[in-house]
Design an enzyme around this catalytic site. Structure first.
Site, PDB file in Angstrom:
ATOM      1  N   HIS A   1       0.030 -38.785   4.246  1.00 39.02           N
ATOM      2  CA  HIS A   1      -0.157 -37.504   4.920  1.00 39.02           C
ATOM      3  C   HIS A   1      -0.736 -37.698   6.311  1.00 39.02           C
ATOM      4  O   HIS A   1      -0.401 -36.966   7.248  1.00 39.02           O
ATOM      5  CB  HIS A   1      -1.059 -36.590   4.088  1.00 39.02           C
ATOM      6  CG  HIS A   1      -1.000 -35.157   4.491  1.00 39.02           C
ATOM      7  ND1 HIS A   1      -1.979 -34.553   5.247  1.00 39.02           N
ATOM      8  CD2 HIS A   1      -0.061 -34.196   4.250  1.00 39.02           C
ATOM      9  CE1 HIS A   1      -1.656 -33.283   5.438  1.00 39.02           C
ATOM     10  NE2 HIS A   1      -0.489 -33.043   4.861  1.00 39.02           N
ATOM     11  N   CYS A   2      -1.584 -38.691   6.474  1.00 40.90           N
ATOM     12  CA  CYS A   2      -2.245 -38.943   7.759  1.00 40.90           C
ATOM     13  C   CYS A   2      -1.278 -39.402   8.846  1.00 40.90           C
ATOM     14  O   CYS A   2      -1.543 -39.205  10.042  1.00 40.90           O
ATOM     15  CB  CYS A   2      -3.330 -40.000   7.598  1.00 40.90           C
ATOM     16  SG  CYS A   2      -4.567 -39.655   6.343  1.00 40.90           S
ATOM     17  N   ILE A   3      -0.169 -40.022   8.458  1.00 38.58           N
ATOM     18  CA  ILE A   3       0.741 -40.585   9.458  1.00 38.58           C
ATOM     19  C   ILE A   3       1.948 -39.695   9.714  1.00 38.58           C
ATOM     20  O   ILE A   3       2.866 -40.085  10.450  1.00 38.58           O
ATOM     21  CB  ILE A   3       1.205 -42.001   9.060  1.00 38.58           C
ATOM     22  CG1 ILE A   3       2.069 -41.967   7.800  1.00 38.58           C
ATOM     23  CG2 ILE A   3       0.008 -42.921   8.881  1.00 38.58           C
ATOM     24  CD1 ILE A   3       2.733 -43.308   7.458  1.00 38.58           C
TER      25      ILE A   3
END
Length: 374
Positions: free
Chosen positions: A364-366
């Site tokens: 999700h962070c990338i």
């Protein structure tokens, strides 16, 4: 709150805020036109010149591209390498960055009932600036939203508040969840009260109800981003990372969050249904995994034995797939089966993601979804 339009003209009046103009942030499970990512290459964050991490990013991009367009932004010196490695149908664009966390440095997209797309351009200081931040400088990251707005030709609302995309989750029906640990942290916006931050969120994102969870996952170096702890999977439904070991610090954090979520009422007057997703591990950096990283004074150290904030909640909801991190062979299948039950109309795709976690985040962070608009 002060906002500016795409041309940069001051727009201090309340009627010029995104919400007052009718814009709102849609849920991640709403239809997308595209997904945006960045290419990893920092030698002081990704081991061995980021080659192992690049392979993980390729797998994530390929899985998402099954059902939506994927853009991967690349610095010029890595453009040819990325173009050769990524599948032809993934769009590689020159988009310089300091690191690869598109969720936090990329746009927060908004949509309008008339079909228009816009974005919020927050401030960014690498998760804390000189007070606990993870690297310096972050000048290239700070320009990414402006560049994407130019590429897409959409309105950009600049909001002079420090906020990363991973710090918020919305249900698309007026409710937002976040953590006090992050949004009220003194290294982000020390002059803003909780009430003032709520006003910013309402005016910028078109939400009505804000649910504050006290803390994020244990040892989360982003100061407790909510996207590693809990997220909406449907209106009125939240998935929460869960721990059953009383001696694990995550045990108390998850129960604290559960108490908040189960007692909350969303913007539509509903109580939330909470699904408990077991955490992987605990996971720690191995001796060989800490090697191969450049040791620089301005970057976050990665030492053998450090616990990582591993979480299966850190997945991406695509149009037809849910791309989840594979982190623990003992729990991967259980997590995948649970997510498949929560997303019966999408195919859950597991991607080996330890290399991404070693860099400080996960799937999700990338990634950053670009919602569908007419």
């Amino acid at each position: 709150m002060t906002t500016r339009n795409q041309e940069g003209a001051p727009a201090g009046a309340c009627h010029d805020t995104p919400a007052a103009q009718g814009f709102a942030m849609p849920a991640e499970f709403a239809p997308h036109d595209a997904c945006w990512m960045l290419w990893p290459q920092r030698p002081d964050n990704w081991r061995y010149g980021a080659k192992p991490a690049q392979q993980a990013f390729i797998e994530v991009a390929t899985a998402i591209a099954e059902s939506e367009t994927v853009f991967v932004g690349v610095n010029d010196d890595q453009y040819e390498n990325a173009r050769v490695q990524l599948p032809d149908h993934i769009r590689v664009v020159e988009l310089s960055s300091n690191d690869a966390w598109m969720r936090d440095v990329g746009p927060t997209f908004l949509t309008h009932p008339d079909g228009r797309l816009a974005m919020v351009d927050w401030e960014f200081n690498a998760w804390g600036g000189l007070d606990g931040g993870l690297y310096f400088p972050w000048d290239k990251d700070r320009r990414i939203r402006t560049k994407i707005a130019e590429m897409l030709g959409v309105a950009r609302f600049t909001v002079p508040v420090m906020l990363e995309g991973g710090a918020i989750h919305v249900d698309g029906e007026g409710t937002l969840i976040t953590t006090e640990e992050c949004l009220l942290n003194a290294n982000r916006n020390p002059d803003l009260t909780k009430a003032q931050m709520e006003r910013v969120l309402r005016e910028s994102l078109g939400v009505e109800t804000i649910i504050w969870i006290p803390r994020g996952c244990y040892r989360d170096e982003t100061d407790g981003h909510v996207d590693n702890l809990a997220c909406f999977v449907a209106p009125g439904e939240v998935v929460l990372t869960w721990c059953d070991a009383p001696d694990d610090p995550q045990y108390a954090i998850s129960r604290e969050a559960l108490d908040v979520l189960e007692s909350a009422i969303d913007a539509r007057g509903r109580s939330l249904k909470v699904h408990k997703l077991p955490q992987p591990g605990p996971l720690y950096i191995a001796e060989d995994e800490a090697s191969g990283i450049d040791r620089l004074s301005h970057s976050h150290p990665r030492q053998p034995g450090d616990r990582m904030a591993g979480s299966y909640v850190n997945f991406y909801i695509g149009n037809e797939v849910v791309v989840m991190p594979l982190l623990d062979p003992q729990r991967d299948d259980q997590a995948r089966e649970m997510l498949q039950g929560l997303f019966p109309t999408r195919r859950v795709v597991g991607v080996p993601a330890r290399e991404i976690l070693l860099g400080g985040g996960n799937i999700h962070c990338i990634t950053q979804q670009q919602p569908r608009c007419r």
